[in-house]
Every structure is written in structure tokens, then in C-alpha cells.
Write a protein that holds these residues in place. Structure first.
Motif, PDB file in Angstrom:
ATOM      1  N   PRO A  40      40.069  53.598  37.498  1.00  0.00           N
ATOM      2  CA  PRO A  40      40.794  53.891  38.742  1.00  0.00           C
ATOM      3  C   PRO A  40      42.235  54.330  38.486  1.00  0.00           C
ATOM      4  O   PRO A  40      42.986  54.575  39.432  1.00  0.00           O
ATOM      5  CB  PRO A  40      40.765  52.544  39.462  1.00  0.00           C
ATOM      6  CG  PRO A  40      40.829  51.541  38.357  1.00  0.00           C
ATOM      7  CD  PRO A  40      40.065  52.158  37.198  1.00  0.00           C
ATOM      8  N   LEU A  41      42.603  54.424  37.216  1.00  0.00           N
ATOM      9  CA  LEU A  41      43.974  54.804  36.861  1.00  0.00           C
ATOM     10  C   LEU A  41      44.002  55.430  35.473  1.00  0.00           C
ATOM     11  O   LEU A  41      42.999  55.431  34.770  1.00  0.00           O
ATOM     12  CB  LEU A  41      44.891  53.573  36.909  1.00  0.00           C
ATOM     13  CG  LEU A  41      44.416  52.279  36.232  1.00  0.00           C
ATOM     14  CD1 LEU A  41      44.566  52.331  34.726  1.00  0.00           C
ATOM     15  CD2 LEU A  41      45.187  51.088  36.777  1.00  0.00           C
ATOM     16  N   THR A 149      35.164  44.564  25.683  1.00  0.00           N
ATOM     17  CA  THR A 149      34.705  45.154  26.939  1.00  0.00           C
ATOM     18  C   THR A 149      35.393  44.479  28.116  1.00  0.00           C
ATOM     19  O   THR A 149      35.906  45.137  29.031  1.00  0.00           O
ATOM     20  CB  THR A 149      33.184  45.005  27.085  1.00  0.00           C
ATOM     21  OG1 THR A 149      32.538  45.419  25.891  1.00  0.00           O
ATOM     22  CG2 THR A 149      32.667  45.834  28.255  1.00  0.00           C
ATOM     23  N   ALA A 150      35.386  43.150  28.112  1.00  0.00           N
ATOM     24  CA  ALA A 150      36.020  42.402  29.193  1.00  0.00           C
ATOM     25  C   ALA A 150      37.514  42.712  29.252  1.00  0.00           C
ATOM     26  O   ALA A 150      38.091  42.867  30.345  1.00  0.00           O
ATOM     27  CB  ALA A 150      35.788  40.908  28.997  1.00  0.00           C
ATOM     28  N   GLY A 151      38.158  42.802  28.078  1.00  0.00           N
ATOM     29  CA  GLY A 151      39.580  43.104  28.050  1.00  0.00           C
ATOM     30  C   GLY A 151      39.900  44.463  28.639  1.00  0.00           C
ATOM     31  O   GLY A 151      40.876  44.618  29.388  1.00  0.00           O
ATOM     32  N   LEU A 152      39.074  45.469  28.329  1.00  0.00           N
ATOM     33  CA  LEU A 152      39.317  46.802  28.858  1.00  0.00           C
ATOM     34  C   LEU A 152      39.090  46.831  30.371  1.00  0.00           C
ATOM     35  O   LEU A 152      39.865  47.446  31.111  1.00  0.00           O
ATOM     36  CB  LEU A 152      38.407  47.819  28.167  1.00  0.00           C
ATOM     37  CG  LEU A 152      38.567  49.274  28.624  1.00  0.00           C
ATOM     38  CD1 LEU A 152      40.016  49.738  28.506  1.00  0.00           C
ATOM     39  CD2 LEU A 152      37.651  50.196  27.831  1.00  0.00           C
ATOM     40  N   ILE A 153      38.039  46.162  30.843  1.00  0.00           N
ATOM     41  CA  ILE A 153      37.789  46.114  32.287  1.00  0.00           C
ATOM     42  C   ILE A 153      38.968  45.468  33.000  1.00  0.00           C
ATOM     43  O   ILE A 153      39.413  45.929  34.059  1.00  0.00           O
ATOM     44  CB  ILE A 153      36.475  45.353  32.573  1.00  0.00           C
ATOM     45  CG1 ILE A 153      35.274  46.150  32.042  1.00  0.00           C
ATOM     46  CG2 ILE A 153      36.309  45.111  34.073  1.00  0.00           C
ATOM     47  CD1 ILE A 153      33.957  45.404  32.119  1.00  0.00           C
ATOM     48  N   ALA A 154      39.501  44.390  32.423  1.00  0.00           N
ATOM     49  CA  ALA A 154      40.658  43.724  33.019  1.00  0.00           C
ATOM     50  C   ALA A 154      41.877  44.648  33.018  1.00  0.00           C
ATOM     51  O   ALA A 154      42.669  44.649  33.978  1.00  0.00           O
ATOM     52  CB  ALA A 154      40.970  42.442  32.268  1.00  0.00           C
ATOM     53  N   SER A 155      42.038  45.461  31.968  1.00  0.00           N
ATOM     54  CA  SER A 155      43.186  46.363  31.887  1.00  0.00           C
ATOM     55  C   SER A 155      43.127  47.457  32.938  1.00  0.00           C
ATOM     56  O   SER A 155      44.126  48.123  33.203  1.00  0.00           O
ATOM     57  CB  SER A 155      43.278  46.981  30.487  1.00  0.00           C
ATOM     58  OG  SER A 155      42.267  47.951  30.284  1.00  0.00           O
ATOM     59  N   LEU A 156      41.951  47.629  33.549  1.00  0.00           N
ATOM     60  CA  LEU A 156      41.795  48.606  34.638  1.00  0.00           C
ATOM     61  C   LEU A 156      42.074  47.977  35.997  1.00  0.00           C
ATOM     62  O   LEU A 156      41.932  48.628  37.034  1.00  0.00           O
ATOM     63  CB  LEU A 156      40.383  49.195  34.616  1.00  0.00           C
ATOM     64  CG  LEU A 156      39.992  49.952  33.347  1.00  0.00           C
ATOM     65  CD1 LEU A 156      38.541  50.405  33.413  1.00  0.00           C
ATOM     66  CD2 LEU A 156      40.912  51.150  33.127  1.00  0.00           C
ATOM     67  N   GLY A 157      42.439  46.700  35.996  1.00  0.00           N
ATOM     68  CA  GLY A 157      42.813  46.031  37.234  1.00  0.00           C
ATOM     69  C   GLY A 157      41.685  45.300  37.928  1.00  0.00           C
ATOM     70  O   GLY A 157      41.886  44.728  39.005  1.00  0.00           O
TER      71      GLY A 157
END
Length: 386
Positions: A40-41, A149-157
Motif C-alpha cells: 500500500p506504499l 515474511t511477518a516482518g515485511l508484512i508489518a513494515s507495510l503497516g
């Protein structure tokens, strides 16, 4: 009796209905995505420094220091030609920044900054969108969520994610000779270990056993236990009682209850008396009672179905080719999954290949798959990584 390939194809061909559930991202590791993730960003969302050092405008040997940028500073700062600002890793680079120089390559004297070494345009700057662009496809449905994977998803907000709901599982062990570890062992008895090994394997791969039960080798007790557990689970695992002895009642009980046999007996070692059946949307694996057979069959046949029911695209354990570290002869007429030690480019077949021997399996990190015949040192064989 069917071949290994036929058995695997029958397991894979079973229809599964993947239920979805929403979990917090920080609790999502070990699940499989049931949604596509689109960015989303832009990532990074702004130009930022890859180093502790100085943001520079222009490529010179000396600069005037005019300020500082800390990580998390949201103000819009600007540099002009020949000027520099102290900046920290992750800090937003000022407008007009040409490069960031690491602090170890500088000398500071009051408000003057001298560069020691070569400068290049854009060095040590993480540019906006350099990792991900807006609306970029990131992960697809069926992706296994590991910590990164979880870290990257979290970095997307995102703080919540939609994943596959894992199947409910029960485990029944059978045998008059089995007693619980920690009790006194009588002559003719052995400690029950299969349920511990299978339950531990479930936990290792992110699954949970809802209920465990031990039943004696009695037809009515076996039938009642199976009926009870099939009322509430997606997959029922049984250990023991599936061979052809006078006290093996599992297959008869399954037929009486209405479980439809998909296959029974596979041409393999260990684990020939493996049963797979279904009743409605529920699946039943009756695993052999010998410890090595039981846990081997779990890894080869049960785990892929559990993963697919949880939403996985890729199932089963990693398979690699490796060279044999020694000559070996596989006697008999059935292919075998042999307990082995995989070490870099070669694999060693371990001693203690009996289906009742779990000590060698405890020391193995792979199963080497061999067809009957004579093998020479250096021959390439297929291995399943445990």
C-alpha cells in the motif's frame, strides 16, 4: 498393495476446504497466507540514510556542518551546495542530498567537515521505493509465513493478516504392551513413545494435537475411541493396530464405523501397513506401530495433507540429491526410506535401519530414498531433509 507414487498421488488428489481466519501479524509465523499481499506504499517510504554519518550536498573534500537529522525526525530539511548535516541510520535525508558519508571516513573540526576517502553520488542512501513500489505484488495466497515474511508484512503497516485455519487433529495409540513413561515397566511391556514422537512432529511443523488417547487391543474399545474422535476432528491419526495380527482391530473398526478406505499397504520400507481413509470431509491415517515406521510415514504422507488443508501451495519436506558416502546394498524387493546423515555434498546411511529402531532416526537429519539393489560410493540418491 500400491506403490509410493500411487499413494502420494491419492493423498494429493483428496479435495480440501481451506478455512480462513484472521490473526495478528505478530502471531502469524507458521501459518499460510489466504490473501494476496499488495504494497500500500513505497518501501522505503522516503529517502533515508543507510549509515551513521553526514548527508552532503555536492561532491567535495570539505563541507560546512549546518545541522543534524535524527532517526524519526519528520521535519523537511534542506541542504545547499557545500553544506552537510549530521545524520543517523534510518534518518530522512535532507532535500538536495548528493550522498551520505559514513562517520568513519570523516574528520570534524568545529563546524568544518573533511572527507577522508572517495565520494560517489547516491552512496549510502536508501532511495524511496527502492525495495517495493506502490501497489507492487508482494506475496501470493499459499505463501508460508516465516519471521522475515511477518516482518515485511508489518513494515507495510498491516497489523492483521488472513491465513488458513489449521485442521483439528486427534491421536490414538493402541497396544496392550504399552505403558506410560514414568511408570514401572513390567516384563513384556514397553514404554509408549509413538504418541510423543508424532505429537512432537506436529508441534515442530506448527500443528497441534487437540486430544491424545491410548486404547488397549480390544475391538470395542478401539471402535468407541475412533467414533468419539471422528465427531470433532478434521484428521484422525492412529498408531498401531493396523497390521494383520490377531489383536490388530483398527482396520475392522474403521470399516464398521463407515470410514472409506483410500489405500491400505504401500510397497515401501519401513511402513508397509499404512492405511489412509476418509469419512465425509474427515481423513484418517492409521500409522504402523513400529516407531521408525510411524514417524517416517508421518513425514512422507501426513504432513503434506496437513499443510494443504492449512492453505499451503508447496507441501512436504525439502528434497535434495546427494552422493552416497559409502557403498550400500538394499536387499529385498521394496524401495526404502533409510535413516541417514546429510552433510554438505554427501549422505551417510546410518546403522540401525530396523522399523522398530528410533535411536538411529533420532540421530538422522534426512531420509535417503533407495530402490533395491547395489550402490557404490559416490552414487547420487534422493534425500528428504528432516
Amino acid at each position: 498393495m500400491i506403490t509410493i507414487d500411487e499413494a502420494l498421488q491419492l493423498v494429493h488428489a483428496q479435495p480440501v476446504s481451506v478455512l480462513k481466519t484472521t490473526v495478528p501479524v505478530d502471531q502469524s509465523v507458521g501459518h499460510w497466507l489466504t490473501e494476496d499481499i499488495v504494497s500500500p506504499l513505497e518501501l522505503p517510504p522516503f529517502d533515508n540514510s543507510a549509515m551513521d554519518g553526514y548527508a552532503l550536498c555536492g561532491l567535495y573534500s570539505e563541507y560546512q556542518i549546518i545541522g543534524e537529522v535524527a532517526a524519526g525526525d519528520t521535519s523537511n530539511k534542506k541542504l545547499t551546495d557545500g553544506k552537510a548535516m549530521r545524520i543517523f541510520t534510518g534518518g530522512k535525508v535532507p532535500e538536495n542530498t548528493t550522498a551520505v558519508v559514513m562517520q568513519e571516513k570523516t574528520e570534524v573540526n568545529g563546524g568544518s567537515l573533511t572527507i577522508v576517502g572517495e565520494l560517489k553520488e547516491n552512496q549510502n542512501i536508501r532511495r524511496k521505493g527502492g525495495e517495493l513500489s506502490l501497489n507492487q505484488d508482494v506475496f501470493s495466497t499459499g505463501k508460508y509465513i516465516n519471521p522475515a515474511t511477518a516482518g515485511l508484512i508489518a513494515s507495510l503497516g498491516k497489523d492483521m493478516v488472513i491465513v488458513g485455519q489449521k485442521p483439528t487433529i486427534s491421536l490414538i495409540s493402541t497396544g496392550n504392551e504399552l505403558v506410560k513413561p514414568g511408570t514401572t515397566l513390567q516384563e513384556g511391556q514397553i514404554y509408549e513413545s509413538n504418541s510423543i514422537a508424532i505429537d512432537s512432529a506436529l508441534q515442530r511443523y506448527g500443528f497441534a494435537c487437540a486430544e491424545k488417547e491410548h486404547v488397549l487391543d480390544d475391538y470395542e474399545s478401539t471402535k468407541q475411541a475412533i467414533s468419539k474422535h471422528l465427531e470433532s476432528v478434521d484428521i484422525l491419526l492412529l498408531s498401531g493396530g493396523i497390521s494383520v495380527g490377531d489383536y490388530d482391530f483398527v482396520k475392522k473398526a474403521l470399516e464398521e464405523i463407515g470410514v472409506k478406505q483410500v489405500f491400505y499397504k504401500v510397497a515401501q520400507k519401513p511402513g508397509k501397513p499404512l492405511y489412509f481413509g476418509k469419512k465425509g470431509q474427515q481423513y484418517v491415517f492409521a500409522l504402523p506401530g513400529n516407531p521408525a515406521s510411524s514417524i517416517t510415514c508421518f513425514h512422507i504422507y501426513v504432513l503434506p495433507l496437513l499443510q494443504r488443508m492449512s492453505g499451503a501451495n508447496e507441501t512436504g519436506l525439502q528434497r535434495v540429491a546427494s552422493k552416497l558416502a559409502q557403498g550400500f546394498e538394499l536387499k529385498g524387493d521394496r524401495p526404502a526410506f533409510l535413516k541417514a546423515k546429510l552433510d554438505y555434498s554427501e549422505v551417510t546411511i546410518l546403522d540401525g535401519q530396523g522399523s522398530s529402531m528410533i535411536h538411529s532416526l533420532a540421530n538422522a537429519n534426512a531420509l535417503a530414498f533407495l530402490q533395491p539393489g547395489q550402490y557404490q560410493k559416490g552414487d547420487v540418491v534422493k534425500c528428504i531433509v528432516l
